[in-house]
Design an enzyme around this catalytic site. Sequence first.
Site, PDB file in Angstrom:
ATOM      1  N   LYS A  88       0.840  -1.198   0.000  1.00 26.47           N
ATOM      2  CA  LYS A  88       0.000   0.000   0.000  1.00 26.47           C
ATOM      3  C   LYS A  88       0.875   1.249   0.000  1.00 26.47           C
ATOM      4  O   LYS A  88       2.002   1.213   0.487  1.00 26.47           O
ATOM      5  CB  LYS A  88      -0.860   0.028   1.278  1.00 26.47           C
ATOM      6  CG  LYS A  88      -1.993  -0.977   1.319  1.00 26.47           C
ATOM      7  CD  LYS A  88      -2.784  -0.825   2.611  1.00 26.47           C
ATOM      8  CE  LYS A  88      -3.892  -1.860   2.709  1.00 26.47           C
ATOM      9  NZ  LYS A  88      -4.958  -1.694   1.701  1.00 26.47           N
ATOM     10  N   ARG A 122     -10.180 -11.593   2.240  1.00 24.63           N
ATOM     11  CA  ARG A 122     -11.033 -12.664   1.697  1.00 24.63           C
ATOM     12  C   ARG A 122     -10.320 -14.014   1.770  1.00 24.63           C
ATOM     13  O   ARG A 122     -10.973 -15.046   1.839  1.00 24.63           O
ATOM     14  CB  ARG A 122     -11.462 -12.302   0.266  1.00 24.63           C
ATOM     15  CG  ARG A 122     -10.339 -12.217  -0.729  1.00 24.63           C
ATOM     16  CD  ARG A 122     -10.724 -11.430  -1.969  1.00 24.63           C
ATOM     17  NE  ARG A 122     -10.718  -9.981  -1.725  1.00 24.63           N
ATOM     18  CZ  ARG A 122     -11.048  -9.080  -2.623  1.00 24.63           C
ATOM     19  NH1 ARG A 122     -11.424  -9.444  -3.830  1.00 24.63           N
ATOM     20  NH2 ARG A 122     -11.008  -7.789  -2.327  1.00 24.63           N
TER      21      ARG A 122
HETATM   22  N1  BES Z   1      -8.002  -3.788   4.600  1.00 25.23           N
HETATM   23  C1  BES Z   1      -8.213  -3.402   3.263  1.00 25.23           C
HETATM   24  C2  BES Z   1      -9.531  -2.668   3.038  1.00 25.23           C
HETATM   25  C3  BES Z   1      -9.712  -1.355   3.729  1.00 25.23           C
HETATM   26  C4  BES Z   1      -9.589  -0.173   3.022  1.00 25.23           C
HETATM   27  C5  BES Z   1     -10.083  -1.299   5.060  1.00 25.23           C
HETATM   28  C6  BES Z   1      -9.799   1.031   3.656  1.00 25.23           C
HETATM   29  C7  BES Z   1     -10.275  -0.081   5.675  1.00 25.23           C
HETATM   30  C8  BES Z   1     -10.147   1.084   4.970  1.00 25.23           C
HETATM   31  C9  BES Z   1      -8.220  -4.640   2.365  1.00 25.23           C
HETATM   32  O1  BES Z   1      -7.424  -5.686   2.774  1.00 25.23           O
HETATM   33  C10 BES Z   1      -7.699  -4.211   1.034  1.00 25.23           C
HETATM   34  O2  BES Z   1      -6.565  -3.844   0.958  1.00 25.23           O
HETATM   35  N2  BES Z   1      -8.537  -4.279   0.014  1.00 25.23           N
HETATM   36  C11 BES Z   1      -8.150  -3.906  -1.299  1.00 25.23           C
HETATM   37  C12 BES Z   1      -8.650  -4.959  -2.242  1.00 25.23           C
HETATM   38  C13 BES Z   1      -8.118  -4.826  -3.644  1.00 25.23           C
HETATM   39  C14 BES Z   1      -6.635  -5.066  -3.668  1.00 25.23           C
HETATM   40  C15 BES Z   1      -8.829  -5.823  -4.530  1.00 25.23           C
HETATM   41  C16 BES Z   1      -8.788  -2.559  -1.600  1.00 25.23           C
HETATM   42  O3  BES Z   1      -9.917  -2.311  -1.152  1.00 25.23           O
HETATM   43  O4  BES Z   1      -8.137  -1.735  -2.210  1.00 25.23           O
HETATM   44 MN    MN Z   2      -5.440  -5.499   2.120  1.00 21.24          MN
END
Ligand code: BES
Ligand code: MN
Length: 495
Positions: free
Chosen positions: A275, A349
């Site tokens: 990230k 997931r």
């Molecule tokens: N933990 C994150 C989602 C999240 C985003 C929680 C903002 C709280 C606030 C999750 O694991 C994630 O990174 N999701 C990705 C999925 C994508 C890579 C398909 C996302 O939402 O960008």
């Molecule tokens: Mn994530």
Amino acid sequence: MKTNLSIANPAEVETECLVAVVLDRGEKDQTEVTVETGDAAVKEAAREVIASGEVTGKSLETTLLHHPGKLKAKRLLLVGGGKARNFSHLELRKLAGAAVRTLKARGLRGFAFVAPSGLGAGDAVKAIVEGAFVGNFDPDYYKSDRKDQKIDTLTVVTGGDQTGLQRAMDDACIVGESQNFTRDLVNEPSNRMTPTILAERAKKMAQEVGLKCEVYGADKIKELKMGAFWSVAQGSDEPPALIVLRYEPAGAPEKPVLGLVGKGITFDTGGISIKPADGMEKMKYDMAGGATMIGVMRAIALLKPKRKITAIICATENMPSGKAQKPGDVQIAMSGKSIEIINTDAEGRLVLADGLFYARQLGCTHLIDAATLTGAVVVALGYVNAGIFANDESMYDGFSRALAKAGEKMWRLPLDDEYKEVIKSNIADIVNSGGRWGGSITAAMFLKEFAEDTPWIHLDIAGTAWTEEAKPWIAKGPSGIAVRALVEFAKEFAG
Ligand code: BES
Ligand code: MN
Ligand code: ZN
């Protein structure tokens, strides 16, 4: 916070502050402010300030009076509840929270809230107590100059059947404390809330309230062939924890069994699909779904519904390292399905896939998972509503009734078969990321593959588990969303 029920006349209550709700009963643009109590002395004490036009009854408006008329209370706080026709227990929760936050900021330790006459007495007591617990929480644990300023005693002044109302009050305390227990867990930073520490906190709580708690490590995760869970855990030096909490009350039938599955990512860096640095600190709350289920199990153990309920929390960090999984890797989930990893940041997931399957293997006949699963749900619903997904109408109906009772906001999103197209893989059964469009739906479609035909509800709380801006009734920080609705659902599940 201690809570007392008082069936005295509000005017007779000796307290640092008496809190009364004022509503606007005027038609359309007109205002007609009324104090929501049958007590003539309280109305009289508020008469002058209302006549001055300073009090409008607007939602969350607060007016503090000292030496109020003939009241035994030292102060009278009038809190506005908006237009009378829109007033409900949802609004009352906020007013109770706002009263707590207003008065504790002024150094008060206790007050008495007059239950407004319009709502049922039981509903009012519940809303006031639950709302007060929400308002009494502050995430300032690590501030050296924190004032530890809390309300210690709340009295609810109401009429009605005392035994019934005392029960409503006791239940509301359990729920309020459990919601704040969850918020405490979520608030901890990742260096102080590792999977091991989360498991210890769950164990300690389980001992206190009489739940069975088992905690498993990497060996068991591998032995169970939880390839999806392990694929995330393998990248971290911090050992993962598979936490199982069981509530098995004497006399409960063998079936149905409710399974609660929580995402417990104690820190989500994204892994190799790392990230951006900006905002990454927030990913300490990526275990909120797991913390929710731990708080819910606490409340269940104390409220004692007559059904078996099992919680499974899949706790790990998601880290980049020499051992971390890489985009393109193929993993075999516990169910036997093969997963092509497109994005290591879609880790929630993966851990839930094995958590859901394991819950079914342990005999759960109904499943609910809670997870800070996708940024996409924040795009869709903002910070107001959590996302709900369901593969079963009757379970969904039960859950929406629970939501209404709990005063929580969630909105249903679809699970049409067409969405499955984007999670097909060239080389495996399924990919772990369906890309940008409908991201929260395709994440839910992925989970659905592991719930299969078991009635299941998925709650995406990414946008709602953390309050981004302080509100008059709640501090900025962990919200404890879904705890109350899940407890209501568990009660409803027990019939
Ligand atoms: N933990 C994150 C989602 C999240 C985003 C929680 C903002 C709280 C606030 C999750 O694991 C994630 O990174 N999701 C990705 C999925 C994508 C890579 C398909 C996302 O939402 O960008
Ligand atoms: Mn994530
Ligand atoms: Zn995550």
